[in-house]
Scaffold this motif. Structure first.
Motif, PDB file in Angstrom:
ATOM      1  N   HIS A 376       0.824  -1.204   0.000  1.00  0.00           N
ATOM      2  CA  HIS A 376       0.000   0.000   0.000  1.00  0.00           C
ATOM      3  C   HIS A 376       0.862   1.260   0.000  1.00  0.00           C
ATOM      4  N   ILE A 377       1.720   1.423   1.003  1.00  0.00           N
ATOM      5  CA  ILE A 377       2.491   2.666   1.099  1.00  0.00           C
ATOM      6  C   ILE A 377       3.442   2.832  -0.084  1.00  0.00           C
ATOM      7  N   LEU A 378       4.240   1.824  -0.395  1.00  0.00           N
ATOM      8  CA  LEU A 378       5.167   1.930  -1.519  1.00  0.00           C
ATOM      9  C   LEU A 378       4.426   2.152  -2.833  1.00  0.00           C
ATOM     10  N   SER A 379       3.281   1.520  -2.982  1.00  0.00           N
ATOM     11  CA  SER A 379       2.509   1.663  -4.229  1.00  0.00           C
ATOM     12  C   SER A 379       1.805   2.999  -4.336  1.00  0.00           C
ATOM     13  N   SER A 380       1.746   3.764  -3.233  1.00  0.00           N
ATOM     14  CA  SER A 380       0.941   4.990  -3.218  1.00  0.00           C
ATOM     15  C   SER A 380       1.681   6.214  -3.745  1.00  0.00           C
ATOM     16  N   GLN A 381       2.898   6.031  -4.243  1.00  0.00           N
ATOM     17  CA  GLN A 381       3.636   7.128  -4.849  1.00  0.00           C
ATOM     18  C   GLN A 381       4.082   6.729  -6.247  1.00  0.00           C
ATOM     19  N   HIS A 382       3.913   7.649  -7.199  1.00  0.00           N
ATOM     20  CA  HIS A 382       4.414   7.388  -8.547  1.00  0.00           C
ATOM     21  C   HIS A 382       5.939   7.281  -8.482  1.00  0.00           C
ATOM     22  N   LYS A 385       7.358  10.300 -11.145  1.00  0.00           N
ATOM     23  CA  LYS A 385       6.830  11.657 -11.112  1.00  0.00           C
ATOM     24  C   LYS A 385       6.470  12.121  -9.700  1.00  0.00           C
ATOM     25  N   GLY A 386       6.370  11.180  -8.778  1.00  0.00           N
ATOM     26  CA  GLY A 386       6.245  11.556  -7.379  1.00  0.00           C
ATOM     27  C   GLY A 386       4.864  11.893  -6.872  1.00  0.00           C
ATOM     28  N   GLY A 387       3.816  11.722  -7.667  1.00  0.00           N
ATOM     29  CA  GLY A 387       2.481  12.006  -7.158  1.00  0.00           C
ATOM     30  C   GLY A 387       2.048  11.000  -6.117  1.00  0.00           C
ATOM     31  N   TYR A 388       1.218  11.447  -5.158  1.00  0.00           N
ATOM     32  CA  TYR A 388       0.711  10.588  -4.089  1.00  0.00           C
ATOM     33  C   TYR A 388      -0.730  10.175  -4.378  1.00  0.00           C
ATOM     34  N   SER A 408      -2.507  19.780  -5.509  1.00  0.00           N
ATOM     35  CA  SER A 408      -3.237  18.834  -4.662  1.00  0.00           C
ATOM     36  C   SER A 408      -2.758  18.924  -3.214  1.00  0.00           C
ATOM     37  N   PHE A 409      -3.717  19.125  -2.309  1.00  0.00           N
ATOM     38  CA  PHE A 409      -3.362  19.247  -0.891  1.00  0.00           C
ATOM     39  C   PHE A 409      -4.347  18.470  -0.026  1.00  0.00           C
ATOM     40  N   TRP A 410      -4.541  17.213  -0.446  1.00  0.00           N
ATOM     41  CA  TRP A 410      -5.403  16.308   0.293  1.00  0.00           C
ATOM     42  C   TRP A 410      -4.691  15.849   1.575  1.00  0.00           C
ATOM     43  N   CYS A 411      -5.466  15.198   2.443  1.00  0.00           N
ATOM     44  CA  CYS A 411      -4.869  14.622   3.649  1.00  0.00           C
ATOM     45  C   CYS A 411      -3.788  13.610   3.291  1.00  0.00           C
ATOM     46  N   CYS A 412      -4.019  12.825   2.227  1.00  0.00           N
ATOM     47  CA  CYS A 412      -3.062  11.788   1.842  1.00  0.00           C
ATOM     48  C   CYS A 412      -1.851  12.358   1.119  1.00  0.00           C
TER      49      CYS A 412
END
Length: 650
Positions: A376-382, A385-388, A408-412
């Motif tokens: 989950h955590i490792l997969s959650s960043q491009h 390009k670095g997007g979350y 983008s300034f979401w909680c995640c």
């Protein structure tokens, strides 16, 4: 013994084998004294290779791209000072102003000690100095970026409370918002070493203590109906730093009884609740338990972890649908909705897992931690390009949305800024005479008290082995405790010390402990055979996910019609949800044959010349022509693509 039976622990199963005059091996999940462990400082562990190192470096560039003046803007505005740049948009301008700035303090601190990049320390010191300026504009210690926050807090102090789950006196989750600043200041001090941050934190906490001083317990509970993040945790942490009892008392006042009471009674009343509102509360309960020796709070925290991980978590380690806990007996929404597990939830579940593990080194906590970290955590960043990622759909043939730095300034995004700067946090742990190897990650540990440098060399998970090489200033006697993961089959994990096999009679879910006088040049070689397994949804419905060892395998299914793949703030609060692209009918997608699940391993075929890549035989998948098209690869390697993680069983 009674305590072990009550908590479901295994009895100590100890097998001793004296292979040389210097080695003593212990097996069994409770052979270890369950005293409190310590994690090593982040600066003591360096990741040296692999996907975690890449993720850290990509996240570093994302952090540096952000404009700290724009992140500071809401704090300066609320303090009556002139900002140097305009406030960011999206959630920052939509009512949650300042929350990203708090996360940014933590992210700078984590990434600075992880990389040593001096620009990060300069930014951290500057951010803290500007927040000090804001605090100096008031006499009560308050500093915050909440629009019109001062007037709202005055209403609260007077007992005028109008609370809804995500609104308090007309403001969007103000306690949740300001909690990020509390946590950021704490981390700037404890991790980043900024002394001024502690002074700001004390002033802000004194303001909080005064604010709630005249509120009755009924008024506090009414206020706590609105999401408040981990206020109980940060106040307890400040008590741990200062020893001042008023902060522990304030932390206990942030105990939400509607959530706590069922947990104390061992009842799961979580269905339908906003998931990430609750997890930080439990972290706070656990922290208070640690500082006040409250066994009831500790047991409530453990019960929460058990029921969430065992009954509410999917294969990647995440939980929640549309940000809420779904019924434990009905995961249908999980398979149908675009709003799958939220990254913030797993960020917090990892934190809770770490705390529980350090209190009691049960292998289950690290098995979950590893699963969630990789999948989950490792997969959650491009990875380029670095997007979350905010939400990870489990719906077959759907896709995820990635954030953009200035949009983008979401909680995640806030937790994403933190996630990738601390991958080394739990690779190792220590006690006076114990060194724990929890994760198999290429890394170097410097244990200064022992004069030890430990180098772990591995290509895991692409290879199923790891090597530990010791360098010591002088010979040292201590016990090396190596995790026997739950995903390694019984009796197949091999351990060699300087070439001598000491594996013995070991089993999954235990610690293999080697006590000896360690010297420079000692080498411990580990063999961790991975096999492919099936995992059904927790409700037992006919959906399966495939794993190889702890790694979730997913099938990329195409890149067509992924509208909004990289988010823009045009849709304000909803740009993180993959709702605009096509939803492919589930019933028209590929299915697995129940007939062949009993011998499915023979139908999962490794792909030549590719690491951790597999294909189906034509017998196990329907329609059969899909077998030659679909490829199974680690989910953390699937990006800018639709995918299948869970397969319907025919």
């Amino acid at each position: 013994t009674n305590a072990m039976v009550k908590t479901g622990q295994k009895f100590p199963a100890v097998t001793a084998l004296l292979l040389t005059g210097l080695i003593f091996i212990i097996f069994g999940s409770c052979a270890v004294d369950p005293g409190t462990l310590e994690k090593f400082p982040l600066s003591s562990v360096t990741i040296t290779d692999g996907p975690f190192l890449n993720a850290r470096d990509v996240s570093l560039q994302y952090i540096l791209e952000l404009d700290m003046e724009r992140l500071l803007s809401p704090f300066l505005i609320e303090a009556g000072l002139e900002p140097a740049a305009r406030i960011y948009g999206d959630w920052e301008k939509g009512g949650l102003s300042g929350q990203t700035g708090g996360h940014y303090l933590t992210a700078l601190s984590l990434m600075y000690v992880s990389t040593g990049e001096p620009l990060l320390r300069e930014r951290l010191d500057y951010m803290v100095s500007q927040l000090a300026r804001c605090q100096e504009m008031r006499s009560d210690g308050y500093v915050g970026g909440i629009p019109g926050g001062a007037a709202m807090w005055e209403e609260i102090a007077e007992g005028n409370i109008r609370a809804q789950p995500f609104s308090l006196n007309g403001k969007w989750v103000p306690w949740y918002n300001i909690h990020k600043l509390y946590a950021g200041l704490r981390d700037a001090y404890l991790i980043g070493g900024n002394e001024k941050a502690l002074g700001i934190l004390i002033g802000l906490s004194d303001w909080c203590v005064d604010l709630i001083a005249n509120l009755s317990d009924e008024q506090m509970q009414d206020m706590l109906r609105c999401e408040f993040g981990g206020m109980n945790e940060v106040l307890a942490d400040l008590y741990g730093i200062t020893g001042n009892e008023k902060y522990l008392h304030a932390a206990k006042r942030f105990s939400h009884r509607v959530i706590l009471d069922p947990l104390l009674e061992g009842r799961d009343k979580l269905t339908g609740l906003h998931a990430n509102t609750q997890i930080p509360k439990i972290i706070g309960f656990k922290r208070i338990a640690e500082l006040s020796d409250d066994q009831h709070l500790a047991e409530a925290s453990q019960f929460f972890w058990n029921t969430v991980v065992e009954n509410r978590t999917v294969s990647i380690g995440g939980n929640s649908v549309r940000e809420r806990f779904n019924p434990v007996d009905d995961f249908s929404d999980m398979m149908e909705m675009a709003q799958g597990p939220e990254t913030c939830n797993t960020y917090n579940m990892l934190k809770l897992s770490m705390m529980l593990f350090l209190s009691h080194p049960d292998v289950r906590y690290m098995d979950y931690y590893e699963r969630a970290l990789y999948n989950h955590i490792l997969s959650s960043q491009h990875p380029e390009k670095g997007g979350y990622v905010y939400l990870t759909p489990m719906r077959p043939k759907h896709y995820r949305i990635y954030s953009q730095p200035h949009e983008s300034f979401w909680c995640c995004v806030g937790t994403g800024l933190e996630n990738h700067g601390k991958y080394q946090e739990m690779i190792y742990a220590r006690r006076s005479d114990d060194l724990y190897v929890n994760l198999f990650v290429p890394s170097t540990l410097e244990w200064e008290d022992r004069g030890l440098t430990l180098r772990q060399s591995t290509a895991f998970p692409f290879e199923d082995s790891s090597t530990l090489e010791f360098t010591l200033e002088k010979p040292e006697t201590f016990t090396l405790r190596i995790r026997y993961p739950g995903w390694v089959e019984e009796g197949t994990m091999r351990i060699l010390v300087n070439g001598e096999d000491i594996s013995g009679d070991n089993s999954p879910g235990s610690w293999v402990s080697v006590s000896r006088r360690w010297r420079t040049g000692d080498i411990v070689s580990l063999q961790l055979p991975m096999h492919t397994s099936l995992e059904f949804l927790p409700d037992g419905s006919p959906w399966v996910s495939l794993l190889h060892g702890p790694i979730v395998l997913a099938a990329p299914t195409g890149r067509e019609d992924m509208k909004g793949l990289f988010a823009l703030a045009e849709h304000m609060h909803w740009d993180h949800i993959a709702n605009e692209g096509k939803f492919y009918p589930i019933e028209e997608g590929p299915r697995l044959s129940a007939e062949h699940l009993t011998d499915f391993k023979s139908h999962i075929i490794p792909v030549d010349d590719k690491r951790l890549a597999f294909k189906f035989s034509h017998k196990v998948i329907s329609p059969g022509e899909k077998a030659g098209i679909l490829e199974l690869v680690p989910f953390f390697a699937v990006h800018e693509s639709r995918y299948i993680i869970y397969w319907p069983v025919e």
